[in-house]
Design an enzyme around this catalytic site. Structure first.
Site, short mmCIF file in Angstrom:
data_model
loop_
_atom_site.label_atom_id
_atom_site.label_comp_id
_atom_site.label_asym_id
_atom_site.label_seq_id
_atom_site.Cartn_x
_atom_site.Cartn_y
_atom_site.Cartn_z
N ASP A 140 0.83 -1.21 0.00
CA ASP A 140 0.00 0.00 0.00
C ASP A 140 0.86 1.26 0.00
OD1 ASP A 140 -2.07 -1.74 0.06
OD2 ASP A 140 -2.89 -1.10 1.98
N GLY A 159 -5.06 1.62 -2.12
CA GLY A 159 -4.48 0.31 -1.87
C GLY A 159 -4.92 -0.80 -2.79
N ASP A 161 -5.02 -3.19 -5.99
CA ASP A 161 -3.85 -3.64 -6.72
C ASP A 161 -4.18 -4.82 -7.63
OD1 ASP A 161 -4.11 -5.73 -4.83
OD2 ASP A 161 -2.65 -4.80 -3.49
N ASP A 325 -5.17 6.11 -24.56
CA ASP A 325 -5.65 7.32 -23.91
C ASP A 325 -5.43 8.54 -24.81
OD1 ASP A 325 -6.49 8.75 -21.41
OD2 ASP A 325 -4.46 9.58 -21.57
N GLU A 354 -9.40 6.40 -27.53
CA GLU A 354 -10.26 7.40 -26.91
C GLU A 354 -10.21 8.68 -27.76
OE1 GLU A 354 -10.75 9.82 -22.68
OE2 GLU A 354 -8.75 9.46 -23.53
#
Length: 613
Positions: A140, A159, A161, A325, A354
Site C-alpha cells: 500500500d 491500496g 492492486d 488514452d 479514446e
C-alpha cells in the site's frame, strides 16, 4: 540533434567489471518477431560516446547514435532468424571495455502473432485498480514513493492492486464479462494524485504499489483460464512531470514546449479545412496539466520507443488488446505509423482509441476503413463511441418530441455509415472520466435498466464501469476521485461486500442480477450480438430493434424500449419483415413464451429482450 555513427570494435578486452548500472529499453525482446528492426535505448551517465560490439547469430548492428544528452545511446539492430538466447552487449571507450550487459531474446509462446483481440462477442469490465480491491496490504505504501496510502482522501492511493483483481476473477467471470480493461498500471512516481496511472514515470515497470511485471502476467494467465482477456491502457501523448526525461531529455525536442503550455482541446482543428497552423499546434503540442508534459512523437527515436513499448507489453503479458488514452492529441503521422506497426505484428489484435468527441464525423475519422476528407492512413480497428454515449443519456433524459427523446438514439445509429466498421466500436454508458450512468440518469433505476440493456444489446463491443452492476453513483459531485470510489468488499472490514452481496440493498441485488442476465444472454448467443442490427424509428415513446445473423436464421433477438409511464401493447404488424420466419418469442426477463400473431405487452418504463424462434 547530433547523430554519430560509431565504429564497432573487433578486439575484446577481458577483465572483471563492476556491476552495470546501464538501463536498456526494451529490457528484452523476442525471437521471430515479424518486424526485424529493434532499437535499444541505453541509459547511463556518459554513455553517449561509447562504442558498441555485439556478436550473436542473426543480429547485426546497423547504427549507433547519440542525440543531445551525454547519457543516452541508441543502438539500431537488424534481427533476422536470430535464435532465442542471451548475448552480451559490450561498450568500449578508447579501446577499453567499460561495460558489458547481457540481453535476452526470449522464445515466443506458440502462435503469439495470431492472438485474438477483443471483439463484438465480448463484454468489457473497466476497473480503476486502486479502487477495486486490495489484495496485498504490504504494498500500500512503498519506500521511495512520495504518494502514500490514504484511503480517507479522495485523490489518494487507497491500496487496490493487481492481486485484488486476481482474487476476484471468479466474480468478474460469473457476472459474464470476458475482458478486463484496467486504467494504467505503470509506475506513476508522482508526489500526489498518482493513483489513476496516467502520469507515467517508467514505461517498462508496473507501479510497485500495484504489483510487479510478473504479477501482471500472472493476472493475464489466470484470467485466460476463466475465458477473460486483458486490455492494457496505453498513454502515448504525455508523461508524468517526475519522469527522469524531465531532468535529462535524450534530445532537446523530446518534449513539446519547455514549460506548461495548455492544450486548446480543440480536436476539430485536425479536420477543419480552414484551420490555422497555429491552432493545430495549440491542440497537438499543448499539455493537459502542468504535471503531464506533452511528448513530441515527431522525434523518430521517441516514436520508435513508444511503438516498441506497446508491442513489448502485448507480448510480455499476453494481452488481448490495447486502449489508447487521449488518442488524437498525439502526432497524426506517428499514430498512423504506430497503428500500422502494432497491427502488422498482431493482425488479429484489437485497439480502441479514446477520441472524446460527440461528432461522429470526427470520431469515425480515426477508424480504419472510414471515408476521410484527406489521404490519411489509419490501421486503428476501433474507437470509443462517445457520440452514442452522449445521445443515450440525452435520449433517456429528454421528453419525447419530434426532435428529442428516443429519436436521438435512433439518429446517432443512423449515422453509422461514416464508420469503417461500426460493429467494432466500443459502446458504453459511462466511464472513469464522467459521472456514473446511475447519477447521469438521476438515480432512476428504470432509466438505468434501459441504458445498460441498450449498451449490452446494441451493435459494438460493450464496456461497463466497475460498480455499475451495483448502482454506484456520485450524487452532487463530478470529482473523479469520488466517481472512482472504492468497490464495497474490496477491503478488509468493509461493512458492505458486493462480491458476496453482504449488506447490498434490494435494488443493488436486482441490478447485479440484471447485468448477469444480459451478459449470460450475450454468451448464449454470441453470433447474434456480433451480427446485424435492424431498428425501427421510435414511435410514441417505444423503440424496437433486432439483432440477427445470417448464419443463425432460426433465431434472433428483439429489444423493446418503452419510455412511457404506462405499459404498452406493441402491435407487431409493423415488424413483419423481421418476424416472418419466427413463430414465437420468449421473454428473457420472465421466461414466458408468446406467439407472434398478437400484440405483446411491455411494462411501463422498461427495456425488454425477446428471443425469437
Amino acid at each position: 540533434m547530433i547523430k554519430r555513427n560509431l565504429l564497432l570494435l573487433t578486439s575484446l578486452c577481458f577483465f572483471s567489471l563492476p556491476a552495470s548500472a546501464i538501463e536498456v529499453s526494451p529490457p528484452n525482446w523476442w525471437a521471430n518477431m515479424k518486424h526485424t528492426s529493434l532499437q535499444l535505448m541505453i541509459t547511463e551517465k556518459g554513455i553517449a560516446d561509447a562504442e558498441v560490439k555485439i556478436d550473436y547469430p542473426g543480429i547485426k548492428v546497423q547504427s549507433v547514435n547519440a542525440l543531445d544528452s551525454a547519457n543516452y545511446l541508441f543502438i539500431d539492430l537488424l534481427v533476422t532468424d536470430a535464435p532465442p538466447g542471451t548475448f552480451p552487449i559490450r561498450f568500449f571507450k578508447d579501446g577499453d571495455l567499460i561495460e558489458e550487459i547481457n540481453y535476452e531474446l526470449k522464445r515466443r509462446i506458440p502462435d503469439a502473432a495470431n492472438r485474438e483481440g477483443f471483439a463484438a462477442t465480448d463484454s468489457i469490465y473497466l476497473i480503476t485498480p486502486d479502487r477495486f480491491a486490495n489484495g496485498d496490504y504490504e504494498n500500500d505504501t512503498v519506500e521511495g514513493y512520495a504518494d502514500k496510502s490514504n484511503r480517507d482522501y479522495k485523490g489518494g492511493r487507497h491500496g487496490g492492486d493487481i492481486q485484488g483483481i486476481i482474487n476476484h476473477l471468479d466474480y468478474i467471470a460469473e457476472l459474464g464479462f470476458t475482458q478486463i480493461w484496467t486504467m494504467p498500471l505503470l509506475e506513476n512516481a508522482m508526489p500526489q494524485y498518482s493513483y489513476h496511472g496516467y502520469s507515467t514515470t517508467d514505461f517498462y515497470t508496473i507501479d510497485p504499489r500495484f504489483g510487479t511485471n510478473a504479477l501482471y502476467r500472472e493476472l493475464s494467465d489466470k484470467a485466460a483460464e476463466k475465458g477473460i482477456g486483458i486490455i492494457i491502457d496505453v498513454v502515448l501523448n504525455h508523461i508524468g512531470s517526475e519522469h527522469p526525461w524531465m531532468e535529462d531529455k535524450p534530445s532537446a525536442d523530446w518534449i513539446n514546449n519547455e514549460t506548461f503550455t495548455p492544450t486548446s482541446h480543440r480536436r476539430e482543428v485536425l479536420h477543419d479545412p480552414h484551420a490555422a497552423h497555429e491552432d493545430k499546434a495549440a491542440f497537438s503540442d499543448g499539455w493537459f496539466v502542468p504535471t503531464m508534459p506533452d511528448l513530441n512523437q515527431r522525434n523518430p527515436y521517441l516514436a520508435q520507443y513508444l511503438i516498441q513499448n506497446s508491442i513489448w507489453w502485448v507480448e510480455h503479458a499476453n494481452l488481448s488488446g490495447i486502449r489508447v488514452d487521449t488518442y488524437s492529441y498525439s502526432d497524426k503521422a506517428f499514430l498512423s505509423d504506430w497503428t500500422a506497426r502494432v497491427m502488422t505484428e498482431y493482425p488479429q489484435l484489437n485497439i480502441v482509441a479514446e477520441e472524446w468527441s460527440v461528432n461522429p464525423l470526427i470520431t469515425a475519422y480515426w477508424q480504419e476503413g472510414s471515408q476521410r476528407h484527406d489521404k490519411y492512413t489509419s490501421a486503428l480497428p476501433s474507437v470509443m463511441d462517445f457520440p452514442l454515449q452522449s445521445k443515450l443519456v440525452s435520449a433517456l433524459s429528454s421528453d419525447e418530441t419530434w426532435a428529442s427523446g428516443l429519436r436521438e438514439l435512433y439518429e446517432v445509429l443512423a449515422s453509422d455509415f461514416v464508420y469503417g466498421d461500426p460493429g467494432n466500436l466500443v459502446v458504453f454508458a459511462d466511464n472513469h472520466d464522467m459521472s456514473r450512468i446511475y447519477t447521469q440518469l438521476n438515480e432512476d433505476k428504470s432509466l438505468w435498466d434501459m441504458a445498460v440493456t441498450f449498451i449490452l444489446t446494441t451493435r459494438g463491443i460493450p464496456q461497463l464501469f466497475y460498480g455499475t452492476e451495483i448502482l454506484m453513483s456520485n450524487p452532487g459531485t463530478d470529482d473523479h476521485g469520488l466517481i472512482r470510489s472504492d468497490f464495497p468488499g474490496g477491503w478488509q472490514g468493509d461493512k458492505v461486500n458486493a462480491f458476496t452481496r453482504k449488506g447490498l440493498g434490494t435494488d443493488q441485488i436486482w441490478a447485479q442480477d440484471r447485468i448477469k442476465q444480459l451478459l449470460m444472454l450475450r454468451q448464449a448467443h454470441p453470433e447474434l450480438l456480433a451480427g446485424e442490427l435492424t431498428h425501427y424509428g421510435p414511435q410514441d415513446g417505444v423503440y424496437v430493434y433486432f439483432r440477427h445473423a445470417e448464419q443463425s436464421p432460426n433465431k434472433a433477438l428483439m429489444v423493446v424500449i418503452n419510455k412511457n409511464k404506462e405499459k404498452e401493447e406493441v402491435v407487431l404488424e409493423r415488424f413483419k419483415s423481421m418476424l416472418k420466419d419466427f413463430k414465437q418469442a420468449r421473454s428473457v426477463e420472465s421466461d414466458q413464451t408468446t406467439t407472434l400473431d398478437n400484440p405483446i405487452t411491455v411494462p411501463a418504463q422498461s427495456a425488454t429482450v425477446w428471443l425469437l424462434q
